[in-house]
Design a protein around this motif. Structure first.
Motif, PDB file in Angstrom:
ATOM      1  N   SER A   1      30.548  56.112  35.150  1.00 46.41           N
ATOM      2  CA  SER A   1      31.477  56.507  36.211  1.00 46.41           C
ATOM      3  C   SER A   1      32.088  55.271  36.868  1.00 46.41           C
ATOM      4  N   LYS A   2      33.233  55.467  37.543  1.00 47.93           N
ATOM      5  CA  LYS A   2      33.863  54.347  38.243  1.00 47.93           C
ATOM      6  C   LYS A   2      32.984  53.866  39.395  1.00 47.93           C
ATOM      7  N   GLU A   3      32.207  54.785  40.013  1.00 51.90           N
ATOM      8  CA  GLU A   3      31.354  54.402  41.137  1.00 51.90           C
ATOM      9  C   GLU A   3      30.261  53.443  40.676  1.00 51.90           C
ATOM     10  N   TRP A   4      29.571  53.818  39.606  1.00 51.21           N
ATOM     11  CA  TRP A   4      28.472  52.985  39.125  1.00 51.21           C
ATOM     12  C   TRP A   4      29.014  51.663  38.575  1.00 51.21           C
ATOM     13  N   SER A   5      30.108  51.731  37.834  1.00 49.59           N
ATOM     14  CA  SER A   5      30.644  50.523  37.200  1.00 49.59           C
ATOM     15  C   SER A   5      31.082  49.498  38.245  1.00 49.59           C
ATOM     16  N   THR A   6      31.720  49.986  39.318  1.00 52.20           N
ATOM     17  CA  THR A   6      32.145  49.067  40.367  1.00 52.20           C
ATOM     18  C   THR A   6      30.933  48.414  41.033  1.00 52.20           C
ATOM     19  N   ALA A   7      29.951  49.246  41.387  1.00 56.10           N
ATOM     20  CA  ALA A   7      28.742  48.705  42.026  1.00 56.10           C
ATOM     21  C   ALA A   7      28.072  47.678  41.128  1.00 56.10           C
ATOM     22  N   ALA A   8      28.048  47.937  39.824  1.00 58.43           N
ATOM     23  CA  ALA A   8      27.412  46.994  38.896  1.00 58.43           C
ATOM     24  C   ALA A   8      28.176  45.672  38.864  1.00 58.43           C
ATOM     25  N   CYS A   9      29.514  45.736  38.818  1.00 56.47           N
ATOM     26  CA  CYS A   9      30.295  44.494  38.812  1.00 56.47           C
ATOM     27  C   CYS A   9      30.110  43.712  40.105  1.00 56.47           C
ATOM     28  N   LEU A  10      29.936  44.425  41.222  1.00 50.99           N
ATOM     29  CA  LEU A  10      29.799  43.767  42.528  1.00 50.99           C
ATOM     30  C   LEU A  10      28.367  43.304  42.776  1.00 50.99           C
ATOM     31  N   GLY A  11      27.519  43.342  41.742  1.00 49.79           N
ATOM     32  CA  GLY A  11      26.188  42.748  41.863  1.00 49.79           C
ATOM     33  C   GLY A  11      25.145  43.647  42.471  1.00 49.79           C
ATOM     34  N   GLN A  12      25.284  44.983  42.335  1.00 55.76           N
ATOM     35  CA  GLN A  12      24.310  45.892  42.942  1.00 55.76           C
ATOM     36  C   GLN A  12      23.504  46.648  41.885  1.00 55.76           C
ATOM     37  N   MET A  13      23.920  46.576  40.625  1.00 56.28           N
ATOM     38  CA  MET A  13      23.211  47.260  39.553  1.00 56.28           C
ATOM     39  C   MET A  13      23.088  46.295  38.369  1.00 56.28           C
ATOM     40  N   ALA A  14      22.077  46.519  37.523  1.00 57.46           N
ATOM     41  CA  ALA A  14      21.942  45.695  36.323  1.00 57.46           C
ATOM     42  C   ALA A  14      22.557  46.432  35.129  1.00 57.46           C
ATOM     43  N   MET A  15      23.366  45.741  34.323  1.00 51.40           N
ATOM     44  CA  MET A  15      23.966  46.353  33.129  1.00 51.40           C
ATOM     45  C   MET A  15      23.058  46.147  31.922  1.00 51.40           C
ATOM     46  N   ASN A  16      23.238  46.985  30.898  1.00 52.43           N
ATOM     47  CA  ASN A  16      22.571  46.668  29.641  1.00 52.43           C
ATOM     48  C   ASN A  16      23.489  45.732  28.843  1.00 52.43           C
ATOM     49  N   LYS A  17      22.995  45.311  27.650  1.00 50.64           N
ATOM     50  CA  LYS A  17      23.707  44.271  26.889  1.00 50.64           C
ATOM     51  C   LYS A  17      25.132  44.692  26.553  1.00 50.64           C
ATOM     52  N   GLN A  18      25.260  45.928  26.083  1.00 53.51           N
ATOM     53  CA  GLN A  18      26.547  46.418  25.643  1.00 53.51           C
ATOM     54  C   GLN A  18      27.553  46.481  26.801  1.00 53.51           C
ATOM     55  N   GLN A  19      27.088  47.001  27.931  1.00 55.12           N
ATOM     56  CA  GLN A  19      27.959  47.095  29.105  1.00 55.12           C
ATOM     57  C   GLN A  19      28.388  45.702  29.559  1.00 55.12           C
ATOM     58  N   ALA A  20      27.447  44.780  29.587  1.00 56.70           N
ATOM     59  CA  ALA A  20      27.750  43.424  30.059  1.00 56.70           C
ATOM     60  C   ALA A  20      28.770  42.751  29.144  1.00 56.70           C
ATOM     61  N   GLU A  21      28.623  42.971  27.853  1.00 57.22           N
ATOM     62  CA  GLU A  21      29.568  42.340  26.923  1.00 57.22           C
ATOM     63  C   GLU A  21      30.964  42.942  27.043  1.00 57.22           C
ATOM     64  N   ALA A  22      31.022  44.244  27.295  1.00 54.98           N
ATOM     65  CA  ALA A  22      32.331  44.873  27.476  1.00 54.98           C
ATOM     66  C   ALA A  22      33.013  44.325  28.722  1.00 54.98           C
ATOM     67  N   VAL A  23      32.241  44.203  29.808  1.00 57.99           N
ATOM     68  CA  VAL A  23      32.795  43.633  31.044  1.00 57.99           C
ATOM     69  C   VAL A  23      33.192  42.175  30.817  1.00 57.99           C
ATOM     70  N   GLY A  24      32.361  41.467  30.083  1.00 69.19           N
ATOM     71  CA  GLY A  24      32.662  40.058  29.786  1.00 69.19           C
ATOM     72  C   GLY A  24      33.968  39.914  29.016  1.00 69.19           C
ATOM     73  N   ALA A  25      34.176  40.815  28.070  1.00 72.41           N
ATOM     74  CA  ALA A  25      35.413  40.755  27.280  1.00 72.41           C
ATOM     75  C   ALA A  25      36.631  41.049  28.161  1.00 72.41           C
ATOM     76  N   LEU A  26      36.500  42.080  29.005  1.00 71.18           N
ATOM     77  CA  LEU A  26      37.618  42.479  29.864  1.00 71.18           C
ATOM     78  C   LEU A  26      38.019  41.358  30.818  1.00 71.18           C
ATOM     79  N   PHE A  27      37.031  40.701  31.417  1.00 72.61           N
ATOM     80  CA  PHE A  27      37.315  39.670  32.425  1.00 72.61           C
ATOM     81  C   PHE A  27      37.259  38.247  31.856  1.00 72.61           C
ATOM     82  N   GLU A  28      37.063  38.121  30.540  1.00 75.09           N
ATOM     83  CA  GLU A  28      37.012  36.804  29.888  1.00 75.09           C
ATOM     84  C   GLU A  28      35.943  35.913  30.510  1.00 75.09           C
ATOM     85  N   LEU A  29      34.718  36.438  30.574  1.00 82.47           N
ATOM     86  CA  LEU A  29      33.595  35.681  31.139  1.00 82.47           C
ATOM     87  C   LEU A  29      32.874  34.919  30.039  1.00 82.47           C
TER      88      LEU A  29
END
Lengths: 149, 149, 149, 149, 149, 149, 149, 149, 149, 149
Positions: free
Chosen positions: G33-61
């Motif tokens: 959900s957008k609620e969980w994903s936002t909270a995770a990006c803002l440092g309130q939730m831990a992502m799993n590997k796949q989620q983190a890599e997708a976010v990394g790709a989107l933001f070029e981390l």
């Protein structure tokens, strides 16, 4: 140049993330419990020379950082008086809710005095439970009676 | 007229001093552990009807006070955010010193989540030790993982 | 009915003013030092039965108050986190100014650990001095090293 | 360029760790007690030119840092109103518990006034004891009576 | 029964309002300045027997209240750390704005040390001014240099 | 690039230490009292162009810093609500102890209103005294009566 | 080197502004959900590997940042105990005004216990309304009864 | 004589305990939702004449109390800035953890502005769930955009 | 790289000092009132694209900074809960002194509800006065009644 | 016996509720604006004899209360530093959001100085508006420039 013990803590955490080291591995090289070893790495305990060098080797720290690990640190690991992290807050809540209960029961059993937070040990384990596993923490601290003089 | 649960706590403590009742006696009439029974008398837990009447009989409380014992109380037993009493402060210090250690070890073992302070039990005992007896506290709380949605 | 230990402290101070009793007299009937006896009357230490009865006789307290003197009190004698009274503030200032100095010197001499505030005694005396008499306070506390486990 | 006295404190602590210098050595080159010398290095006292140069030589400080050592610093060595470090907290606790006792006894002996925290000296030593060595601290401060006008 | 010095302050203020007494009148019967006499009545200074009895006669206080006037009080006259009253706040603001200026100028003139708040006197007067009268306050405190030891 | 007035204060203090400039010298080049000039350099007052350039020349500041000296600054010179520095704390203590006295005496003389902290001047001098020199501070502020409307 | 999770939050926000990415896009690549994903990006939730890599790709981390996204963070997203931002403050005000109401109604329906903030989900939507659109938030948390033991 | 709205709240709670009234019954006589009615009884909303009289009849309040129910109260139902009660704290934690998430998502959907806490309604219900029933709260507040002028 | 809106505020203030730009000039290029334009530059309001580009041109900001000006900022412009700057404090004092008056008068005129701080405008002007010019501020906010549901 | 001005405020509010008096009626008998009259009744301003007697007659106060109305009160009408009441909080929020804007604009127009909160008047009115009536508040305070000396 390192001017503050917390820089060493940050270094260790940063290396731990990058190299995916576990605290149980740290405890092995330190030769103490995982509870004490973690607290020591996080800047709450002073290591002896041998422990500091083992930690330094594991995390690839420079000599200056290894020297800092052997200094008695300015303790206190939390950024606010009332912790904001939910996991740590639950412990604070336990004291808020059960604080006077702990006081009453210790006084009933031992008389006036305190449970030492220095001559203290802690053991944290998983307790299997069909309704959901539990965190089990055993704390043991020497009773210190108030001295009359 | 009683307008606040803390008036009942004061009544109980006052009667306990005057009549020299022990918490282990309270636990017997309540039929629960001494830890839970003490917390309930100190206004941190709600009793059922039977428990409240047993406590009422022991401390010679009026019906109005017995009714209050069955209400879910506004919890929090300490007068300040950082406790001033040395015994209770030692527990606060343990969280200040070991808070991040507890967090690291629970996350390493269980992943992201918390130890419940609600589905929780506690057992406090004397641990005989030739170098001075120790206070031993076993805490057990259900692990609750963060939900993804 | 007394519902709080601080009511007994108020009673004692009120009687002390009215009857012009000195703390050194209190210490005599208690049979301990004036430092400990004063702290105990002010609600910071628990007395035994004999001490409580002697204090009760001196200040003409009722039985209920004498019972309260034997209970381990909720300690902490000051109304604010930073004391406003100039005499007590000077002690707070000493810790603010010399706190890290005490820490450095105790660690240099003893290693990591603390000076106990429980296994502790204190002696306060007048030190005659031609440039103006001085307050001399000797404090002695057991060193407690951090335990490794 | 140094823009804050605390930068000099950090420099000294960092060099002290790296070169394993002891505070008693510092006291020797300063020519004052170890208590005063440590406090001065930690930014709580102003040194004279000779003392500052001796410290500068010992810690290999630049001229600018040596100039800062001679400036009356903005004092206060602790980061929070209630100290989080267990060793320093014990001293805060002593004031919380014994504050009103100190007030009562000083007033009984001297009348209204304070113990100076400026015209003050302190001496910290190890007190050998078969039950565990003790930290002994002697504090001496001039009594200053409130002036009537 | 009076159990707190602030009850005496309330009594005095209440009588002062009811009988329209002026502080300059109080100063006359006390035989000290209006500044000291007011502070003493407001619970910030201890009176001697003669002063207390004169104040007691003026305000028609009972013996118990007169006894309290001779006790060194727990000082501090304001209900909050940052005062809310506009008149008193202006003084707090002066320290906020000029605090470091006072520090710099006193150190430049006297070296490291403080201005005593105990060996201190104050004189408050109206200063006539065509652009609007001014409040003129002269404060005088002994300089106390930090002791080297 | 300078983004904050406090950077200019730090620059001035740093240069003052390095070049051993006195505040009385600063006052001379500014052409105002030493009290106002010091406060202005420490970021509590805004200078005019001429004053800022004189200060810039004395401390060898760049044009950007000289521009900042002419901006009305965000005032408040202390890092905490209750000051930790012993010299500045004494002033805070005076308000804590004498605050209600100042209020009572100003109201008795002038009626309801305040002493201005804006239309205000201050003069600090050494007062020679055989028992130890004294710091004498004369403060003068316009009385501002509350307006009725 | 990244030494703190909040550096990753700053990186993400900075890239989000520069590249004008929307949180709903983030939610798509995360697969939650957008609620969980936002909270995770803002440092309130831990992502799993796949989620983190997708976010990394989107933001070029970089890889180091992606590793940090998978660590259980020290939670708490606000800089002050009472929030200053008007939008977030309104939520704090709701708790201030309705806190005891929530407590009463949950206890009336469920008995003593809490609504979990861990086994919790949230859904935020626009609710069209002719008098002005509304923010509609549905919150759902498991009820956890207090355990008796 | 009633001098404070909180006395009426205490009266209502006291009568509610003694007579075992439920909030849903209160809502019926008030003729509004249980959420609004409870908040109004607890001193957070002002009732109209009819509502106040119905509540007065149910709880057997005197006319003076009924008059107070119709006054807009000084709102804020919690004794501390960070709530100590575990149930209410969970809500505070949600804001601490999700506060910036709510801000981001509302701004993404609506632009700069807030969700009203005044033009607001709330609905609390039990949500049956085989893994344990849930508390479901629906909140709806009008979006108010910041005005440009 | 800009990672925080306050960096943009610092940039603008720094450029404003260096280039001696006036807020009235800013308002002209923004095309809104000087009150709104200043608040927007200081990070309290979000600009639209056109406004942000005009401000960017005036202060010679880079594209990244211009992007940040269009983001809804985390509002709150003061570093402390009680402001230390004398000008801003006077406004805080007005609320402290007149807060309950504002509440009483608004409730008497409008019933229970609030004055919006979102649907709000402000106009600040000089009011010529022979006894000294005055600051005149007109504030206008929509009244929002509490909703019953 | 009345020992505190707030007791008179409570009396007035209690009588106002019981007798349904309006502040505009109070203003009429006082002969001043409704804003000043309300503030004076709520303990923020001192009345003269005639005003106090008129208020006393309206609210049927005793002579002692009428005497208190003429005393300059300890001002500050709010129980907490950050107000919890939503109406009053909105004013605090305005200062938080617009504080630096007010500072910038007043300095741009008048130079360094403040807007007086003493030589101050306020006028609150309803502003009819088809989109919902507005609260309009006009504030006027004398500008006071900082004095150079």
């Amino acid at each position: 140049m390192i001017t503050d013990r917390s820089q060493v803590t940050n270094l260790i955490i940063s290396k731990k993330v990058a190299k995916a080291i576990k605290w149980t591995q740290v405890a092995e090289v330190v030769g103490q419990s995982k509870e004490w070893s973690t607290a020591a790495c996080l800047g709450q305990m002073a290591m002896n020379k041998q422990q500091a060098e083992a930690v330094g080797a594991l995390f690839e720290l420079e000599d200056e950082a290894i020297a800092w690990l052997q200094i008695a640190p300015y303790k206190g690991s939390l950024p606010t008086a009332v912790p904001t992290d939910p996991l740590i807050y639950r412990w604070y809540e336990l004291i808020s809710v059960y604080g006077t209960t702990l006081k009453e029961l210790i006084h009933e059993e031992f008389g006036d005095g305190i449970m030492s937070a220095i001559d203290f040990s802690m053991d944290l384990n998983r307790e299997a439970d069909p309704k959901g596993d539990r965190v089990k923490v055993v704390m043991s601290g020497k009773f210190l009676p108030y001295k009359t003089y």
